[in-house]
Design an enzyme around this catalytic site. Structure first.
Site, PDB file in Angstrom:
ATOM      1  N   TYR A   1     -11.161  13.777 -55.586  1.00 41.56           N
ATOM      2  CA  TYR A   1     -11.472  13.474 -54.153  1.00 41.56           C
ATOM      3  C   TYR A   1     -12.379  14.556 -53.629  1.00 41.56           C
ATOM      4  O   TYR A   1     -12.034  15.972 -53.688  1.00 41.56           O
ATOM      5  CB  TYR A   1     -10.174  13.550 -53.428  1.00 41.56           C
ATOM      6  CG  TYR A   1     -10.340  13.479 -51.579  1.00 41.56           C
ATOM      7  CD1 TYR A   1     -10.415  14.406 -50.843  1.00 41.56           C
ATOM      8  CD2 TYR A   1     -10.475  12.137 -51.311  1.00 41.56           C
ATOM      9  CE1 TYR A   1     -10.428  14.169 -49.649  1.00 41.56           C
ATOM     10  CE2 TYR A   1     -10.577  11.574 -49.932  1.00 41.56           C
ATOM     11  CZ  TYR A   1     -10.623  12.862 -49.005  1.00 41.56           C
ATOM     12  OH  TYR A   1     -10.674  12.565 -47.632  1.00 41.56           O
TER      13      TYR A   1
ATOM     14  N   TYR B   1     -12.774   3.210 -50.703  1.00 41.32           N
ATOM     15  CA  TYR B   1     -12.212   4.579 -50.157  1.00 41.32           C
ATOM     16  C   TYR B   1     -10.714   4.362 -50.482  1.00 41.32           C
ATOM     17  O   TYR B   1      -9.991   3.570 -49.638  1.00 41.32           O
ATOM     18  CB  TYR B   1     -12.585   4.691 -48.823  1.00 41.32           C
ATOM     19  CG  TYR B   1     -12.507   6.364 -48.632  1.00 41.32           C
ATOM     20  CD1 TYR B   1     -11.522   7.136 -48.251  1.00 41.32           C
ATOM     21  CD2 TYR B   1     -13.747   6.989 -48.415  1.00 41.32           C
ATOM     22  CE1 TYR B   1     -11.659   8.485 -47.766  1.00 41.32           C
ATOM     23  CE2 TYR B   1     -13.666   8.364 -48.155  1.00 41.32           C
ATOM     24  CZ  TYR B   1     -12.575   9.036 -47.970  1.00 41.32           C
ATOM     25  OH  TYR B   1     -12.716  10.358 -47.502  1.00 41.32           O
TER      26      TYR B   1
END
Lengths: 154, 392
Positions: free
Chosen positions: B346, B302
């Protein structure tokens, strides 16, 4: 002294929660004092506040006033306006301060030149600043002044 | 296939199809959020070789606002038997959403679970600006990121929180500052082999990275993830049927999701002993499966911020050291192969999970040859984050 760039910035106004949990913290702040919770049973300080001690579970937590003195453990200087209306408020400093004795961390701003150098580990002491929004009651915040900072301000 | 250490009511499931929409710069997609979601769902089902009406379960996370009844109806779902939302904590739930699906199908409670997330910033409010939370007039209580203790001081979005943590990390480990740049350049380079990535066709040099403007020190523009509109969906099925739908199903082979004590509080008060939440996940994975993160073929970590990704890689124990004794990114593991949040786009972590699955499925545009183990690692510093190991 030049007003803090966030003073007129219409940032979210901090309010005590409806259930009274942090009422004492806000009352103390209005008196110009920092009140934090400490467990009566195991002496652990805690922040944010809770109805019970997070360490031992006791419901006997009370509020104690502590000196607004601490050390910087993290900092950032915000350059990019987080909202369009904050274009004139950047850059601004944010510091995370570990309070001496209590060991908990509070977040706040630094008065004066927002491009000053601050450092992790630097000692700071708190000064209260009153924010006067157009649409809300005034409220106080604690700014953190590095101990090695000069005090001459125009 | 790995000998899975997962209990049998979890570990007999696989991702068999992945669908992603094009990723648009924030707020620019003319497809609505719901349309994007339908697009992704249809693509995932097509990839899996099932019909949308055969979906019988939903699994999502991060306070997704989709109305499951509307979604089921629009997809023509014959019967919905499973519908779960991972509870709390944003992007840290992406892996858990896969595992919730894996549990359902392993237990025989559903056959084709759709894991999904859709974001249209016009609806959600702009993430980078903290959206609605930044604009609200009053704040009460101590939300883990934007509560009354921080928002009045100008902490209005994730970048401020992560910048504070990055300052402390780099103070403790100054030789790791170079890793932030290395990671940003790596992601951008990976995006050059992914035509769907937002940064595809756009080079990023060291000079450009270093001279990019500060967002919040120490984080610069190129330390921060892209903000995009898009949707991702995955189809999770039980073994052995999964093997009839995909040549190399991405088996859910390992999982860890942790919120260590003190992690869910206002994030500035995380106790130091829990680090940024990733160390414990690696330990759990190894105890569960015998797999060390350092031995996997590919990691999707991440990367809403370079500092978060580097911190996570550090706590995973996968950083290498060069001849001069300086830390480097892992040399034997491919990272963020579709470009990551920094260079692809994203969708709250699900693009990373999708790429982790594609690497095992053999369907990545930037395929690691012979990939058999693929790790997705959730965000550092959030209260309740996780990782998922997928394997062939």
């Amino acid at each position: 002294m030049k007003p803090h760039p966030l003073s007129g910035a219409a940032l979210p106004v901090p309010q005590p929660s409806d259930d009274g949990l942090d009422a004492e913290h806000y009352r103390a702040r209005r008196r110009g004092e920092l009140a934090l919770q400490r467990c009566d049973r195991c002496d652990t300080w805690q922040w944010p506040p809770e109805w019970v001690c997070r360490r031992c579970g006791s419901a006997a937590v009370s509020w104690q006033v502590v000196p607004t003195v601490g050390r910087i453990k993290a900092w950032t200087r915000v350059w990019n306006p987080p909202r369009p209306d904050l274009r004139d408020s950047v850059p601004y400093l944010i510091v995370a301060v570990v309070i001496d004795g209590a060991g908990i961390t509070l977040v706040g701003n630094v008065p004066g030149d927002q491009e000053q150098q601050v450092a992790i580990g630097q000692a700071v002491s708190g000064v209260y600043r009153t924010v006067r929004p157009n649409d809300h009651e005034p409220y106080a915040v604690i700014d953190w002044v590095p101990s090695s900072a000069t005090t001459t301000e125009s | 296939m790995l000998g899975s250490g997962l209990p049998s009511n979890v570990g007999r499931a696989a991702i068999v199809g992945v669908g992603t929409t094009p990723l648009y710069r924030r707020g620019t997609s003319e497809r609505t959020e719901f349309q994007l979601l339908l697009d992704a769902a249809r693509a995932a089902c097509g990839a899996a070789g099932i019909r949308t009406r055969d979906i019988d379960g939903f699994s999502t996370f991060a306070d997704d606002g989709t109305d499951p009844g509307r979604l089921a109806s629009a997809l023509g779902v014959t019967t919905l038997t499973w519908s779960t939302m991972q509870w709390g904590f944003g992007g840290g739930g992406a892996g858990a959403a896969v595992v919730n699906a894996a549990m359902a199908v392993s237990a025989g409670l559903a056959q084709n679970v759709l894991v999904f997330r859709a974001i249209h910033q016009g609806r959600m409010g702009r993430f980078g600006h903290g959206g609605r939370k930044a604009a609200r007039r009053t704040v009460t209580g101590y939300d883990y990121l934007y509560g009354a203790g921080v928002a009045p001081h100008g902490v209005l979005g994730p970048v401020h929180t992560y910048a504070l943590r990055a300052s402390a990390y780099l103070h403790a480990k100054p030789t790791h500052a170079q890793l932030l740049e290395d990671f940003a350049l790596t992601c951008n380079d990976q995006a050059q082999r992914n035509p769907s990535a937002v940064r595809h066709g756009k080079s990023l040099s060291s000079e450009a990275y270093r001279s990019s403007r500060y967002i919040a020190e120490p984080l610069r523009l190129y330390d921060c993830g892209q903000e995009t509109d898009g949707a991702v969906a995955l189809v999770v099925c039980p073994l052995p049927r999964a093997a009839t739908l995909a040549e190399r199903p991405a088996v859910v082979a390992g999982w860890a999701q942790h919120g260590p004590r003190g992690s869910a509080l206002a994030v500035e008060n995380r106790p130091p002993e829990i680090g940024e939440g990733i160390t414990g996940l690696a330990a759990t994975l190894e105890a569960q499966t015998g797999v060390k993160p350092s031995s996997v073929d590919v990691i999707q970590v991440y990367d809403h911020f370079t500092s978060a990704a580097v911190t996570a890689l550090d706590e995973l124990g996968v950083l290498d050291v060069d001849e001069a004794g300086n830390p480097t990114l892992p040399r034997g593991i491919a990272l963020n192969t579709s470009g990551g949040h920094l260079a692809e786009g994203y969708v709250h972590g699900l693009t990373l999970v999708a790429e982790a699955a594609r690497q095992v499925l053999g369907q990545s545009p930037n395929q690691v040859v012979g990939c058999t183990t693929s790790l997705y690692v959730g965000p550092a510093s959030t209260p309740f984050t996780g990782l998922v190991l997928l394997s062939a």
